[in-house]
Write an enzyme that holds these catalytic residues in place. Structure first.
Site, PDB file in Angstrom:
ATOM      1  N   CYS A  21      29.359 -29.883   8.161  1.00 30.85           N
ATOM      2  CA  CYS A  21      30.344 -30.955   8.319  1.00 30.85           C
ATOM      3  C   CYS A  21      30.314 -31.990   7.196  1.00 30.85           C
ATOM      4  O   CYS A  21      31.152 -32.874   7.165  1.00 30.85           O
ATOM      5  CB  CYS A  21      30.158 -31.638   9.665  1.00 30.85           C
ATOM      6  N   ASP A  52       0.840  -1.196   0.000  1.00 28.03           N
ATOM      7  CA  ASP A  52       0.000   0.000   0.000  1.00 28.03           C
ATOM      8  C   ASP A  52       0.877   1.249   0.000  1.00 28.03           C
ATOM      9  O   ASP A  52       0.569   2.245  -0.651  1.00 28.03           O
ATOM     10  CB  ASP A  52      -0.896   0.023   1.252  1.00 28.03           C
ATOM     11  N   ALA A  53       1.977   1.188   0.766  1.00 27.25           N
ATOM     12  CA  ALA A  53       2.847   2.358   0.882  1.00 27.25           C
ATOM     13  C   ALA A  53       3.448   2.692  -0.487  1.00 27.25           C
ATOM     14  O   ALA A  53       3.521   3.862  -0.880  1.00 27.25           O
ATOM     15  CB  ALA A  53       3.944   2.081   1.897  1.00 27.25           C
ATOM     16  N   GLU A  54       3.855   1.648  -1.216  1.00 31.16           N
ATOM     17  CA  GLU A  54       4.436   1.898  -2.536  1.00 31.16           C
ATOM     18  C   GLU A  54       3.386   2.463  -3.494  1.00 31.16           C
ATOM     19  O   GLU A  54       3.660   3.353  -4.297  1.00 31.16           O
ATOM     20  CB  GLU A  54       5.016   0.597  -3.103  1.00 31.16           C
ATOM     21  N   LYS A  56      -8.927   2.293  11.475  1.00 30.30           N
ATOM     22  CA  LYS A  56      -9.154   2.245  10.034  1.00 30.30           C
ATOM     23  C   LYS A  56      -9.151   0.770   9.644  1.00 30.30           C
ATOM     24  O   LYS A  56      -8.102   0.127   9.589  1.00 30.30           O
ATOM     25  CB  LYS A  56      -8.059   3.005   9.284  1.00 30.30           C
ATOM     26  N   GLU A  77     -10.893   6.672  15.391  1.00 28.43           N
ATOM     27  CA  GLU A  77     -11.419   5.318  15.185  1.00 28.43           C
ATOM     28  C   GLU A  77     -10.429   4.447  14.420  1.00 28.43           C
ATOM     29  O   GLU A  77      -9.562   4.966  13.726  1.00 28.43           O
ATOM     30  CB  GLU A  77     -12.756   5.374  14.446  1.00 28.43           C
TER      31      GLU A  77
HETATM   32  S1  IVH Z   1     -14.228   7.411   6.831  1.00 28.37           S
HETATM   33  C1  IVH Z   1     -15.311  10.125   2.752  1.00 28.37           C
HETATM   34  N1  IVH Z   1     -13.613   5.696   8.676  1.00 28.37           N
HETATM   35  O1  IVH Z   1     -10.819   3.637   4.352  1.00 28.37           O
HETATM   36  C2  IVH Z   1     -14.706   8.843   3.203  1.00 28.37           C
HETATM   37  N2  IVH Z   1     -13.136   5.142   6.438  1.00 28.37           N
HETATM   38  O2  IVH Z   1      -9.031   5.150   2.635  1.00 28.37           O
HETATM   39  C3  IVH Z   1     -14.848   8.665   4.675  1.00 28.37           C
HETATM   40  N3  IVH Z   1     -12.118   2.925   6.190  1.00 28.37           N
HETATM   41  O3  IVH Z   1     -13.120   4.311   1.818  1.00 28.37           O
HETATM   42  C4  IVH Z   1     -14.217   7.436   5.113  1.00 28.37           C
HETATM   43  N4  IVH Z   1     -12.124   2.392   8.302  1.00 28.37           N
HETATM   44  O4  IVH Z   1     -13.246   2.074   3.059  1.00 28.37           O
HETATM   45  C5  IVH Z   1     -13.605   5.964   7.360  1.00 28.37           C
HETATM   46  N5  IVH Z   1     -13.124   4.255  10.444  1.00 28.37           N
HETATM   47  C6  IVH Z   1     -13.143   4.530   9.133  1.00 28.37           C
HETATM   48  C7  IVH Z   1     -12.646   3.617   8.196  1.00 28.37           C
HETATM   49  C8  IVH Z   1     -12.657   3.963   6.853  1.00 28.37           C
HETATM   50  C9  IVH Z   1     -11.823   1.989   7.095  1.00 28.37           C
HETATM   51  C10 IVH Z   1     -11.873   2.802   4.748  1.00 28.37           C
HETATM   52  C11 IVH Z   1     -13.031   3.155   3.896  1.00 28.37           C
HETATM   53  C12 IVH Z   1     -12.581   4.326   3.087  1.00 28.37           C
HETATM   54  C13 IVH Z   1     -11.108   4.117   3.066  1.00 28.37           C
HETATM   55  C14 IVH Z   1     -10.390   5.397   2.815  1.00 28.37           C
END
Ligand code: IVH
Length: 726
Positions: A441, A50-52, A135, A133
């Site tokens: 050996c 993902d980083a790349e 991710k 929260e």
């Molecule tokens: S908020 C307008 N909250 O990450 C978009 N996204 O890279 C608001 N994701 O498309 C997104 N956990 O699929 C939000 N706690 C979280 C999330 C989250 C995972 C995902 C989601 C989003 C992507 C963005």
């Protein structure tokens, strides 16, 4: 300035690019990003981290920012992800499902807040509340409810148009089919993440492999692959879960803040993570990031960072969006724990117990701030990807030197290869040939057969333990230990000291220490902790062990599976070192030889010992060690118990029924009287005790002309019945 080659161009800082170069770069970046989108979204099998991937996108955006005329309408910076795949009905999102900007460093979070304050015109001391929260690393989905009824579930797709996966989403137990609450709006879209728990992912992959199907690269791909099954019955069998993280279209908004909305969700029976927190300063957010990073290994689902959101919806509205992401939210990513690199070599490490462990040598790669250059490859089946039974094994990879591999570093665990990118395999890469000789050996290295599992051991072991430098220190310690040669004054520390100074290399060297010390070839008394007296006492202790019993001698050799009890049984059976070594020679040649069968017949011994002896004696180096040792020590023949015992040294076989005792009692009696109870008749049998029902053993004894007696006579022989007055 000369023309830059391809590689130089891709490394050139954006600020230094000419317009012409920038155009070329945009072209290349768009092509590459598209290709990776395809791997990620369509094949569910990314080939870069993902980083790349983020780095590619960031570079493209930076070039577009510097040369706005190069922003093409088809640029991926205007979209999020790949167009929907064929097979599902396409649906337009009422409110686009956009992406998030990323923060990597605390400074990025501070900068984000500064922008928010500027945009909203807030002063420094005005508090801004944020939700913090996890991710979730899954697959985003929008769930549309009308009159409380789930009417549509759509994937994100390119952010504007996704796929209708309603039938599949209905099989996910976390997703409510109906929401009955009075305060639930007429139309409401709940957005969140479908994910697969890590434990379920492992189980699923195991099953995939059993079925001979390709395992998924990670839980996210497994979740995506499962949700996008054309047959909902397949999805239903996949353990998918759901967490809500936001909303889309809403006919009315019951809540004024994100936090409040989550409270509604909980009441409505919509799963919301209980790791969500509310904070009002950036430091607290950064602390949350650190705490979540720490908790990450304990969670049963993948998270790849945390998300901060401005809590107030009215502020969110004012902040709006820039390009493809909201200004009011940011993803604070965790350092990547995966990297992609090339496997340059496979080296074999020999452990102190003789296990050959393959280690992968990598082109060094930075994974989350740690340079990784070695990975454990476990064992030869893992490298081959095929078990000893010829079937694919769980986690096995068919890893070849030259392969491009995905490496994962999780917590303190040794880095692992989690995937091989077959597309990048050099055409001449050959399957790795695991050595069958010890690289340290040169002794044979073997895999034992495990009769319990019916399979070959996963580990290959060097059979030259007493000779192999990788193992010899441990073996020497065993050799001098209490129940083996029991040499007083020669403990583990002394062994290490002498080995380090090259005074001893093999067991025989122990017995030449005195002579070499006297000749001045070595100087023990010069070592720290060794005075004249102590050295003298050591020599006396060594000399006292120049005569040794056969069982101790066998035990001291440290043959696998030949512990103290087995050594005693072998010694009692073979009586002299000559007999034992003769049997060793025969077993070395043939695992099914007469000698092997004889050992298999000894009560308490079996095929495991036979194989261990075969492996040991089949290694020439071990004979060298034994021969050198026998130059120095005398092995005493096993004492034959009391002369008057009529069974001393005799091998007795029982066949047919016994009246006055059980078979075990009878055998025990024989052993106690210095005899040996065997299970089958051979030329070495001295006596057969036959009772009613005796069959083939009796016949064989008759053929071989062995003395045959009945139970009564046996009892008389051992003195349990008075001699009949005949
Ligand atoms: S908020 C307008 N909250 O990450 C978009 N996204 O890279 C608001 N994701 O498309 C997104 N956990 O699929 C939000 N706690 C979280 C999330 C989250 C995972 C995902 C989601 C989003 C992507 C963005």
């Amino acid at each position: 300035m000369g023309v830059l080659d391809f590689d130089e161009l891709r490394r050139k800082p954006v600020e230094e690019l000419t317009h012409e170069e920038a155009e070329k770069e945009v072209d290349r970046l768009i092509k590459e990003i598209r290709e990776h989108d395809y791997h990620y979204y369509v094949e569910n099998a990314p080939i870069i981290t993902d980083a790349e991937y983020d780095a590619l996108r960031r570079r493209l955006e930076a070039i577009e920012a510097r040369f706005p005329d190069l922003l093409r309408p088809d640029s991926p910076s205007l979209r999020v992800g790949a167009p929907p795949a064929e097979g599902f009905r396409k649906v337009r999102h009422a409110v686009p499902m956009l992406s998030l900007s990323n923060a990597f460093e605390p400074q990025d979070v501070h900068d984000w807040e500064r922008r928010i304050r500027r945009f909203l015109g807030l002063s420094e001391d005005e508090k801004i509340e944020y939700t913090a929260e996890p991710k979730f690393d899954g697959l985003s989905i929008s769930l549309r409810y009308e009159k409380g009824e789930l009417v549509l579930a759509a994937t994100r797709g390119d952010g504007y148009e996704g796929e209708d996966v309603t039938a599949n989403a209905r099989t996910v137990k976390d997703i409510p089919q109906r929401i009955e609450a009075e305060d639930f709006p007429e139309v409401f879209e709940i957005r969140g993440e479908v994910y697969m728990p890590i434990s379920a992912f492992m189980k699923l992959n195991e099953e995939q492999q059993k079925k001979g199907e390709k395992p998924f690269a990670n839980p996210r791909n497994a979740a995506a692959g499962s949700l996008r099954q054309l047959d909902p019955k397949v999805t239903a069998q996949r353990p998918l879960r759901f967490f809500a993280w936001g909303h889309g279209e809403a006919s009315e908004m019951p809540a004024r803040t994100e936090w409040e909305l989550y409270e509604y969700y909980r009441r409505w029976g919509v799963p919301v993570s209980d790791l969500i927190e509310l904070h009002d300063n950036v430091e607290a957010l950064i602390d949350y990031h650190a705490r979540m990073l720490e908790r990450r290994p304990d969670l049963d689902y993948d998270i790849d960072g945390v998300v901060y959101k401005v809590n107030r919806f009215d502020w969110q509205e004012r902040l709006g969006f820039v390009q493809r992401a909201p200004r009011w939210a940011i993803a604070h990513k965790f350092p990547a724990h995966r990297g992609i690199t090339v496997l340059k070599d496979i080296q074999i490490h020999v452990g102190r117990t003789g296990a050959l462990t393959p280690v992968g040598i990598l082109e060094p790669v930075n994974i989350g701030g740690v340079i990784v250059s070695r990975v454990s490859l476990h064992n030869e089946d893992y490298i081959k990807g095929i078990g000893a039974d010829g079937r694919p094994i769980r986690g096995g990879k068919d890893i070849r030197i030259g392969d491009t591999v995905v490496v994962e570093r999780a917590g303190d665990v040794i880095p692992q290869i989690v995937d091989v990118i077959l597309e990048k395999r050099p055409p001449d890469a050959k399957p790795y040939e695991f050595p069958t000789r010890c690289p340290v050996c040169g002794s044979k290295a073997v895999r034992e057969f495990n009769p319990r599992t019916g399979k070959l051991d996963a580990v290959r072991r060097c059979t030259g333990g007493l000779y192999c430098p990788a193992q010899v220190v441990e073996r020497l310690k065993h050799f001098v230990s209490k129940r083996a040669f029991d040499i007083e004054g020669l403990g583990e520390k002394a062994i290490e000291q002498f080995f380090d100074h090259k005074f001893i290399r093999t067991p025989a060297d122990i017995f030449t220490l005195e002579e070499r010390e006297k000749k001045g070839e070595i100087c023990i008394r010069c070592l720290p902790g060794w005075g004249e007296k102590k050295v003298q006492k050591l020599f006396e202790a060594i000399n006292a062990r120049r005569r040794i019993s056969l069982d101790r001698f066998i035990y001291a050799l440290g043959i696998r599976h030949v512990g103290e009890v087995t050594s005693r049984l072998l010694a009692r059976h073979f009586r002299t070192i000559e007999n034992f070594l003769q049997a060793g020679r025969e077993i070395a040649r043939d695992k099914n030889s007469e000698a092997a069968r004889e050992i298999d017949n000894i009560d308490g011994l079996g095929p495991v010992v036979v194989e261990a002896l075969h492996n040991f004696f089949n290694e020439e180096h071990n004979w060298q060690v034994i021969e050198a040792l026998l130059e120095e020590v005398t092995v005493e023949p096993e004492e034959v118990p009391a002369e008057e015992s009529p069974l001393a040294g005799k091998t007795v076989v029982f066949t047919g029924a016994l009246k006055t005792m059980t078979r075990d009692e009878a055998k025990d009696l024989v052993e106690r009287l210095g005899g040996h109870a065997a299970n089958s008749v051979s030329r070495k049998t001295d006596l057969v005790v036959a009772g009613p029902g005796a069959g083939s053993k009796l016949r064989k004894a008759q053929e071989l002309g062995i003395r045959i007696i009945d139970e009564e006579e046996f009892l008389r022989l051992v003195g349990l019945k008075p001699q009949a007055a005949e």
